[in-house]
Structure formats: C-alpha cells, structure tokens
Enzyme design. Structure first.
Site, short mmCIF file in Angstrom:
data_model
loop_
_atom_site.label_atom_id
_atom_site.label_comp_id
_atom_site.label_asym_id
_atom_site.label_seq_id
_atom_site.Cartn_x
_atom_site.Cartn_y
_atom_site.Cartn_z
N ARG A 29 0.84 -1.20 0.00
CA ARG A 29 0.00 0.00 0.00
C ARG A 29 0.88 1.25 0.00
O ARG A 29 1.90 1.30 0.70
CB ARG A 29 -0.94 -0.01 1.20
CG ARG A 29 -1.92 -1.16 1.13
CD ARG A 29 -3.13 -1.01 2.01
NE ARG A 29 -3.86 -2.27 2.03
CZ ARG A 29 -4.76 -2.63 1.11
NH1 ARG A 29 -5.04 -1.82 0.11
NH2 ARG A 29 -5.37 -3.80 1.20
N ASP A 30 0.43 2.24 -0.78
CA ASP A 30 1.16 3.51 -0.85
C ASP A 30 1.11 4.19 0.52
O ASP A 30 0.08 4.19 1.20
CB ASP A 30 0.54 4.41 -1.93
CG ASP A 30 1.46 5.54 -2.33
OD1 ASP A 30 1.95 5.53 -3.47
OD2 ASP A 30 1.68 6.46 -1.51
N ILE A 31 2.21 4.81 0.91
CA ILE A 31 2.29 5.46 2.22
C ILE A 31 1.42 6.71 2.27
O ILE A 31 1.00 7.13 3.36
CB ILE A 31 3.78 5.78 2.54
CG1 ILE A 31 4.01 5.91 4.02
CG2 ILE A 31 4.26 7.03 1.81
CD1 ILE A 31 5.49 5.91 4.42
N ASN A 88 3.83 6.51 -13.74
CA ASN A 88 4.50 7.80 -13.92
C ASN A 88 5.90 7.54 -14.45
O ASN A 88 6.59 6.62 -13.97
CB ASN A 88 4.57 8.55 -12.58
CG ASN A 88 3.20 8.96 -12.08
OD1 ASN A 88 2.32 9.31 -12.87
ND2 ASN A 88 3.00 8.92 -10.77
N VAL A 97 9.98 7.96 -7.52
CA VAL A 97 10.80 6.79 -7.18
C VAL A 97 11.23 6.12 -8.48
O VAL A 97 10.39 5.67 -9.27
CB VAL A 97 10.03 5.80 -6.28
CG1 VAL A 97 10.89 4.58 -5.98
CG2 VAL A 97 9.58 6.47 -4.99
N HIS A 101 7.07 1.09 -11.22
CA HIS A 101 5.93 0.63 -10.41
C HIS A 101 4.64 1.05 -11.07
O HIS A 101 4.58 2.06 -11.76
CB HIS A 101 6.00 1.20 -8.98
CG HIS A 101 6.18 2.69 -8.92
ND1 HIS A 101 7.40 3.30 -9.15
CD2 HIS A 101 5.31 3.70 -8.67
CE1 HIS A 101 7.28 4.61 -9.04
NE2 HIS A 101 6.02 4.89 -8.76
N HIS A 103 0.84 2.18 -10.16
CA HIS A 103 -0.13 2.58 -9.13
C HIS A 103 -1.47 1.94 -9.50
O HIS A 103 -1.97 2.12 -10.61
CB HIS A 103 -0.35 4.10 -9.14
CG HIS A 103 0.86 4.91 -8.74
ND1 HIS A 103 0.97 5.51 -7.50
CD2 HIS A 103 1.97 5.26 -9.42
CE1 HIS A 103 2.11 6.19 -7.46
NE2 HIS A 103 2.73 6.06 -8.60
P1 5GP Z 1 5.85 8.03 -8.25
O1 5GP Z 1 5.64 9.51 -8.08
O2 5GP Z 1 7.31 7.68 -8.34
O3 5GP Z 1 5.03 7.46 -9.39
O4 5GP Z 1 5.22 7.35 -6.98
C1 5GP Z 1 5.95 7.00 -5.85
C2 5GP Z 1 4.94 6.61 -4.79
O5 5GP Z 1 5.63 5.97 -3.76
C3 5GP Z 1 4.21 7.81 -4.17
O6 5GP Z 1 2.82 7.66 -4.35
C4 5GP Z 1 4.62 7.76 -2.71
O7 5GP Z 1 3.57 8.10 -1.83
C5 5GP Z 1 5.05 6.32 -2.54
N1 5GP Z 1 6.08 6.12 -1.52
C6 5GP Z 1 7.22 6.86 -1.38
N2 5GP Z 1 7.94 6.38 -0.36
C7 5GP Z 1 7.25 5.32 0.15
C8 5GP Z 1 7.50 4.43 1.24
O8 5GP Z 1 8.51 4.50 1.93
N3 5GP Z 1 6.56 3.47 1.46
C9 5GP Z 1 5.43 3.37 0.70
N4 5GP Z 1 4.57 2.39 1.03
N5 5GP Z 1 5.17 4.18 -0.32
C10 5GP Z 1 6.07 5.16 -0.59
#
Ligand code: 5GP
Ligand code: ZN
Length: 115
Positions: A29-31, A88, A97, A101, A103
């Site tokens: 799950r997203d944080i 993304n 990140v 991945h 979402h």
């Molecule tokens: P991006 O912007 O790279 O597509 O999404 C990265 C996602 O990773 C974001 O929605 C962010 O909330 C999530 N995220 C970042 N750090 C962590 C973490 O330490 N744990 C979890 N579960 N999600 C994270």
C-alpha cells in the site's frame, strides 16, 4: 540498488503493508494513499522506468505486474466498478521513485485530466 526506497522495502529494510509477494513481483500500500485502494505493484528486479522494458525479460515482468494488478483489483472488489492504473515516467511524468511501479487506484470515481 542500495539507496532505492523500493529495493529497501523489497529487502525488508523498510516497512510496508504488503498485499502480494511472489518470486518476481511484490505489491504494497502507498504510504500516502490517493484513493481508498492505492497499491504499488513493483518488480523485485530494479528496473528504473518503463523505457527500460525493451528487453523481453523486462516485458515479461511488466506482464506479470499487470496480472498482479488484475488479481488485487478483484481481491479489493474494485474490478467491477473500475479502477485506474498509472505508470509515472520521468520528470514531467511525475516519477519520484526511480524503480518501475504501477499505481493501482480505486474505490472512488477518478477525475480526468490528471493533474
Ligand atoms: P511516483 O511519483 O514515483 O510514481 O510514486 C511514488 C509513490 O511511492 C508515491 O505515491 C509515494 O507516496 C510512494 N512512496 C514513497 N515512499 C514510500 C514508502 O517508503 N513506502 C510506501 N509504502 N510508499 C512510498
Ligand atoms: Zn529499486
């Protein structure tokens, strides 16, 4: 990748609420959830972006990630009303990140266009 957040989660060095784990793919799950269901589906292999998926072995992992998305959507009971998958990519794509991945977002009506 030693300093990649998702690699750390996969190695168990950082906590996360896992909803799926197999030999190739994990999901947690997203944080900062943006919807009632907000799961990140991730390959154990560190692939930086979808632009690195030209290799057949990486395409195979992407295919497995999509299959895990379908499975979790069913389990979370969002498959009938619908859901959104987001990858993304890069700076303008809003990728924070740099570990590929998907979402999986659902449980509410989604707006369009995205921000
Ligand atoms: P991006 O912007 O790279 O597509 O999404 C990265 C996602 O990773 C974001 O929605 C962010 O909330 C999530 N995220 C970042 N750090 C962590 C973490 O330490 N744990 C979890 N579960 N999600 C994270
Ligand atoms: Zn990584």
């Amino acid at each position: 990748m030693t300093d990649c957040i998702f690699c750390k989660i996969i190695r168990g060095e950082l906590g996360a609420e896992f909803v799926h784990q197999d030999e190739d793919i994990v999901a947690f799950r997203d944080i900062q959830p943006q919807a009632p269901t907000h799961v990140l589906v991730v390959s154990r292999k560190h692939i930086p972006t979808i632009m690195d998926c030209e290799l057949p072995e990486n395409m195979e992992l992407l295919n497995k990630m999509l299959a895990v998305c379908r499975m979790i959507a069913k389990r979370e009971m969002i498959h009938e009303k619908g859901f959104r998958l987001v990858i993304n990519t890069g700076v303008e794509g809003g990728q924070l990140v740099k570990h590929l991945h998907i979402h999986l977002l659902g449980g509410r009506e989604m707006g369009w266009p995205p921000g």
